[in-house]
Structure formats: structure tokens, C-alpha cells
Design a protein around this motif. Structure first.
Motif: not given
Length: 310
Positions: A135-143, A153-160, A172-182
Motif C-alpha cells: 500500500f501507498a504511504t498515506n492510503n490503502r486503495k483497492v478495487k 485493519s485499523a490505521n487512522k493515518n492510512k484510510p482504506f 479507517l477500521g471496520t467490518h462491512f459487506n459491499l455488494e457492487a456488481y457492475s
């Protein structure tokens, strides 16, 4: 190879045995040779920091002066090495954070993965998920194109961030479900623990635990409280249906099993059903269970790629 050994070699202070060892190490791989060349450039740049003419004019200077001068020279080289290595590592980190790894989950399958930051992700059927090896130094990005359950995983300095074709999730740190079929009509985010921000069509929606936000293809957005958690039991391999119409159940079966289902019997299209199906038992078994309450027959083409409901 130890950097001090390399600098000793560059300074002409290495023994024949040390020279031979460094030669073998450099020839053992292209990466080692590249490291040798890079460190030599750094060493040469450090040497240039010292005015050789000035040193030659002071050959008769006291020993203490020579010692101080030599110490300053070494300190300058070390400083340059530290700066250069830091820049090099930062550039490598940037490169790695830009290169995405992609996972494709076939129909009827689920995949669990652990991301570089220790975030746990469970991917549902027919899902495409991309993430960087670092991951980059200041954030965590996925697609994501599909459905996934996240334990971030909680990290207040690197938002997800989770980017999808319909919206973006920030946590920042949480449990969730995401349904995003294009290719689906609905985009859903369900929060179980922590806090998330859902950005969709210019709207920012902040969820609390046990809340779900749905964005529909027609542009409507609604927020509701989660009462039925069976819908998230896909992680256990269960397909849970609650008062769903037959045609919607067939869409769900296509999503989880991958089979193409053609409903030719119009009389069953509005039939509603509530129940649970074990994904591992296959689509035919699921349809057999539906047959107990709905009048239809099952036929397959010769290649068993298409199922006809008659």
C-alpha cells in the motif's frame, strides 16, 4: 552484501579474498550487479564532496586535523548514502503501490485473502478484486467489481478506500459487506462494526453499525436498519432467500452457480419463496427443492450449459 564491505572495496582497502567475494556476489544475479553499480555511484558522489586540492595542500597538517577531515568526509558519504537509499526505497514503494494484483472468483466459489496491511477480505462468486502488493504511504486503495466482506485493519493515518463502478467506500477500521456488481441494478453497503463513508453520485452517507444503504439504478438512495443477517451468510456457503419472487431467485442462482437459466414457464414468475440452499450442492438440487412448492419441470441442453424452466 554489507554496504561497509562495498565502500571498503571502492576505497581500495579490500583484500584479495574480499575482492573475490564481492566479484562472485556481483556476478551471481543482475540485481546484485545493479546494486554494486548504484552504490559505486553514491560512493563516487560522496568523494567529490571533498576538495582533493585542498587536502593535498594540507598533507603536513597535524594528525588531528587529518583525522577530523577524514571523519567529515566519511560522514558526508554516509549522509548521502542514507538520503539516496531513502529516496530509492520510497520510489520502489510508489512503484509497488501502483502495480495491482487481480483476483477473479469463478461462479460457485469463494476466496479468502489477507491484504498487506492484515485486512481480511472474503470474496463472493463472480467477483473481480484488485489490490497492490504494497500500500501507498498515506492510503490503502483497492478495487471491487462484485461482492466482498471486509474486516479492515485499523490505521487512522492510512484510510482504506474501496473503489467500485457505482461508488466509493472510505473507512479507517471496520467490518462491512459491499455488494457492487457492475452489471447489477443495486449497490449495497452494510455496516456491522465501526464507521464508513459511502460516496455515491456526489452524496456522502455515513453509516452506523447495523445500517445498510442501497443505491438503485434509477438514482434512488435509501438508508435502512439491518434486521435480517441471513443475507450475509454467503460467507458460509449458504444462499438465503426471504419472500423473493421466482424470477429474482433465478437471478440469484445465476450469480452463485454461474448457470444460465431460462424461465419459459410464465406461471411461476410471480411465485415467492423463503428458504436456504447449500451452494456446494449445486443448482439442480436447489431447483429440486423449489419444485416441491412450484409446478415446473427442469430441462438442460446437450452441453448442460443452459437450464430451461418449463
Amino acid at each position: 552484501m554489507n554496504l561497509l564491505s562495498l565502500y571498503h572495496f571502492f576505497a581500495g582497502k579490500a583484500s584479495d579474498k574480499q575482492k573475490e567475494a564481492i566479484k562472485r556476489w556481483a556476478e551471481s544475479s543482475p540485481d546484485n550487479y545493479e546494486t554494486l553499480c548504484r552504490e559505486k555511484k553514491i560512493f563516487d558522489a560522496g568523494i567529490l564532496l571533498v576538495d582533493k586540492k585542498e587536502l593535498s595542500q594540507k598533507e603536513n597538517a597535524p594528525l588531528l586535523y587529518k583525522l577530523i577531515n577524514y571523519t567529515v568526509k566519511i560522514a558526508a558519504v554516509v549522509l548521502l548514502v542514507v538520503v539516496s537509499v531513502t529516496i530509492y526505497k520510497y520510489q520502489e514503494l510508489v512503484k509497488k503501490s501502483e502495480v495491482l494484483q487481480t483476483i477473479l472468483v469463478p461462479a460457485g466459489q469463494r476466496i479468502n485473502i489477507i491484504l498487506p496491511d492484515s485486512t481480511f477480505v472474503c470474496l463472493n462468486s463472480n467477483t473481480k478484486f484488485s489490490y497492490p502488493s504494497v500500500f501507498a504511504t498515506n492510503n490503502r486503495k483497492v478495487k471491487l467489481d462484485g461482492e466482498a466482506y471486509f474486516e479492515v485493519s485499523a490505521n487512522k493515518n492510512k484510510p482504506f478506500y474501496v473503489h467500485t463502478s457505482k461508488g466509493e467506500i472510505k473507512v479507517l477500521g471496520t467490518h462491512f459487506n459491499l455488494e457492487a456488481y457492475s452489471n447489477a441494478d443495486v449497490f449495497k453497503t452494510s455496516l456491522f462494526e465501526g464507521k464508513v463513508r459511502v460516496r455515491v453520485k456526489g452524496n456522502n452517507i455515513y453509516l452506523k453499525p447495523d445500517q445498510m444503504v442501497c443505491y438503485h439504478k434509477n438514482g434512488k438512495i435509501h438508508l435502512e436498519t439491518i434486521h435480517d443477517y441471513d443475507q450475509y451468510r454467503w460467507r458460509e456457503g449458504l444462499i438465503c432467500i426471504k419472500s423473493a419472487k421466482f424470477k429474482d431467485i433465478m437471478k440469484t442462482f445465476t450469480k452463485y452457480f454461474g448457470d444460465s437459466i431460462v424461465v419459459q414457464n410464465k406461471e411461476v414468475e410471480h411465485y415467492k419463496y423463503t428458504g436456504k440452499f447449500r451452494q456446494s450442492r449445486g443448482v439442480i438440487n436447489a431447483l429440486r427443492l423449489l419444485q416441491k412448492d412450484a409446478p415446473f419441470t427442469i430441462e438442460q441442453d446437450e452441453d448442460k450449459q443452459i437450464i430451461y424452466i418449463k
